[in-house]
Design a protein around this motif. Structure first.
Motif, short mmCIF file in Angstrom:
data_model
loop_
_atom_site.label_atom_id
_atom_site.label_comp_id
_atom_site.label_asym_id
_atom_site.label_seq_id
_atom_site.Cartn_x
_atom_site.Cartn_y
_atom_site.Cartn_z
N ALA A 1 -15.04 -2.66 56.05
CA ALA A 1 -13.45 -3.01 56.53
C ALA A 1 -13.09 -4.48 56.18
O ALA A 1 -12.11 -4.76 55.53
CB ALA A 1 -13.04 -2.86 57.70
N TYR A 2 -14.22 -5.36 56.32
CA TYR A 2 -14.11 -6.81 56.15
C TYR A 2 -13.64 -7.08 54.36
O TYR A 2 -13.23 -7.94 54.05
CB TYR A 2 -15.10 -7.40 56.71
CG TYR A 2 -15.54 -8.94 55.86
CD1 TYR A 2 -14.59 -10.22 55.91
CD2 TYR A 2 -16.91 -9.13 55.53
CE1 TYR A 2 -15.07 -11.20 55.24
CE2 TYR A 2 -17.10 -10.12 54.97
CZ TYR A 2 -16.46 -11.42 54.93
OH TYR A 2 -16.82 -12.33 54.24
N LEU A 3 -14.64 -6.20 53.76
CA LEU A 3 -14.69 -6.42 52.29
C LEU A 3 -13.17 -5.98 51.76
O LEU A 3 -12.75 -6.55 51.04
CB LEU A 3 -15.78 -5.64 51.76
CG LEU A 3 -17.37 -5.89 52.09
CD1 LEU A 3 -18.28 -5.31 51.19
CD2 LEU A 3 -17.54 -7.36 51.97
N ARG A 4 -12.77 -4.90 52.33
CA ARG A 4 -11.24 -4.60 51.83
C ARG A 4 -10.50 -5.33 52.03
O ARG A 4 -9.62 -5.63 51.34
CB ARG A 4 -11.22 -2.99 52.64
CG ARG A 4 -11.95 -1.81 52.13
CD ARG A 4 -11.55 -0.66 52.70
NE ARG A 4 -12.71 0.44 52.80
CZ ARG A 4 -13.35 0.82 53.91
NH1 ARG A 4 -13.09 0.39 55.16
NH2 ARG A 4 -14.34 1.79 53.85
N TRP A 5 -10.32 -6.04 53.32
CA TRP A 5 -9.52 -6.98 53.78
C TRP A 5 -9.57 -8.23 52.92
O TRP A 5 -8.50 -8.84 52.38
CB TRP A 5 -9.84 -7.38 55.18
CG TRP A 5 -8.77 -8.51 55.56
CD1 TRP A 5 -7.72 -8.65 56.17
CD2 TRP A 5 -9.39 -10.07 55.77
NE1 TRP A 5 -7.13 -9.80 56.61
CE2 TRP A 5 -8.26 -10.87 56.16
CE3 TRP A 5 -10.35 -10.55 55.30
CZ2 TRP A 5 -8.30 -12.02 56.21
CZ3 TRP A 5 -10.50 -12.12 55.43
CH2 TRP A 5 -9.48 -12.72 55.92
N ALA A 6 -10.98 -8.68 52.57
CA ALA A 6 -10.85 -9.77 51.57
C ALA A 6 -10.50 -9.81 50.20
O ALA A 6 -9.89 -10.55 49.60
CB ALA A 6 -12.45 -10.27 51.60
N ALA A 7 -10.67 -8.13 49.82
CA ALA A 7 -10.13 -7.89 48.52
C ALA A 7 -8.64 -8.20 48.33
O ALA A 7 -7.95 -8.56 47.59
CB ALA A 7 -10.74 -6.39 47.94
N GLU A 8 -7.96 -7.51 49.47
CA GLU A 8 -6.46 -7.52 49.51
C GLU A 8 -6.19 -8.93 49.57
O GLU A 8 -5.10 -9.37 48.76
CB GLU A 8 -6.05 -6.96 50.58
CG GLU A 8 -6.23 -5.19 50.57
CD GLU A 8 -5.97 -4.52 51.81
OE1 GLU A 8 -5.59 -5.38 52.84
OE2 GLU A 8 -5.94 -3.33 51.95
N GLN A 9 -6.69 -9.74 50.63
CA GLN A 9 -6.33 -11.14 50.48
C GLN A 9 -6.56 -11.85 49.12
O GLN A 9 -5.41 -12.70 48.78
CB GLN A 9 -7.09 -11.96 51.60
CG GLN A 9 -6.86 -11.42 53.23
CD GLN A 9 -5.56 -11.79 53.60
OE1 GLN A 9 -5.22 -13.15 53.28
NE2 GLN A 9 -4.85 -10.94 53.75
N ALA A 10 -7.61 -11.58 48.33
CA ALA A 10 -7.97 -12.19 47.28
C ALA A 10 -6.93 -11.89 45.96
O ALA A 10 -6.28 -12.78 45.31
CB ALA A 10 -9.41 -11.96 46.66
N GLN A 11 -6.50 -10.52 45.96
CA GLN A 11 -5.48 -10.10 45.20
C GLN A 11 -4.17 -10.76 45.68
O GLN A 11 -3.49 -11.26 44.28
CB GLN A 11 -5.51 -8.50 45.14
CG GLN A 11 -4.24 -8.04 44.11
CD GLN A 11 -4.56 -6.58 44.00
OE1 GLN A 11 -4.70 -5.83 45.18
NE2 GLN A 11 -3.98 -5.86 43.10
N ALA A 12 -3.74 -10.87 46.57
CA ALA A 12 -2.38 -11.22 46.87
C ALA A 12 -2.37 -13.05 46.57
O ALA A 12 -1.33 -13.43 46.29
CB ALA A 12 -2.28 -11.26 48.48
N ARG A 13 -3.56 -13.61 46.75
CA ARG A 13 -3.64 -15.02 46.35
C ARG A 13 -3.97 -15.25 45.18
O ARG A 13 -3.76 -16.50 44.76
CB ARG A 13 -4.51 -15.69 47.43
CG ARG A 13 -4.14 -15.60 49.09
CD ARG A 13 -5.26 -16.16 49.73
NE ARG A 13 -5.23 -15.68 51.11
CZ ARG A 13 -5.98 -16.24 52.12
NH1 ARG A 13 -6.92 -17.20 51.70
NH2 ARG A 13 -5.96 -15.52 53.28
#
Length: 209
Positions: free
Chosen positions: A182-194
């Motif tokens: 779940a943390y990896l998915r969240w980080a992937a979303e954050q990275a894509q947005a930024r």
């Protein structure tokens, strides 16, 4: 001479300081990574170089673990002793190799399997190698820069204590494989947005660790 700027990954603030002589004295010679710097400053790129050598077959699982644990423990006095205990429990490196065998082309199922193997005493669980350390091993072995998406990242107490609730990590240690994913998915979303790398998200959360 290589300049510090050439060694620094985006988001990395400083190297980890270690005492190489103490580590060499504590560890068996076969576990020492040949290409790890002896200056006392270890950057993430230095550990990635050992991980690259491991994937190429020119570094052993034990040498990989040593590089990760040196970076992970840094100057902590008990680091070499604990690392030696972890290594002693896997004298031929087969347990480590078993845990990492599917991480060469990581997807969520492969990452879940590797995480669970590191926690299972019948597979790759080693003394003093909890999630805060073995996710470092998974990060260095499995991270693919420039690819994006879900990537293995470090989850230790420092990172967990700064994650927002939406990251899905509900405890301070002993996290399940599903919390990690779940943390990896969240980080992937954050990275894509930024428009940044997923590990830059981890570094920003964990203050360089």
């Amino acid at each position: 001479m290589t300049m510090a700027g050439e060694l620094t990954l985006p988001g990395e603030q400083a190297p980890i300081t270690v005492h190489p002589d103490r580590w060499r004295a504590a560890l068996p010679p076969d576990a020492w990574p040949d290409n790890l710097p002896l200056s006392g400053d270890v950057w993430r790129r230095d550990v990635f170089a050992v991980a690259d050598a491991y994937r190429a077959g020119s570094a052993s699982p034990r040498q990989l673990l040593t590089a990760v644990l040196m970076w992970g423990y840094g100057p902590i006095g008990y680091g070499p002793w604990r690392a030696a205990k972890s290594l002693d429990a896997d004298p031929d490196g087969q347990r480590l190799a078993h845990a990492l065998e599917e991480v060469s082309a990581p997807d969520e199922d492969a990452l879940r399997t590797a995480y669970r193997r590191f926690r299972d005493p019948n597979h790759a669980r080693l003394p003093w190698l909890g999630p805060g350390l073995f996710t470092k091993v998974l990060y260095f072995v499995g991270y693919r820069r420039g690819v994006g998406g879900v990537q293995p990242l470090i989850l230790d107490r420092v990172v967990a204590s700064h994650l927002p609730a939406e990251a899905g990590v509900g405890r301070r240690n002993g996290w399940s494989s599903e919390e990690w994913l779940a943390y990896l998915r969240w980080a992937a979303e954050q990275a894509q947005a930024r428009g940044i790398e997923p590990d830059a998200v981890e570094m920003a959360v964990g203050d360089n660790r």
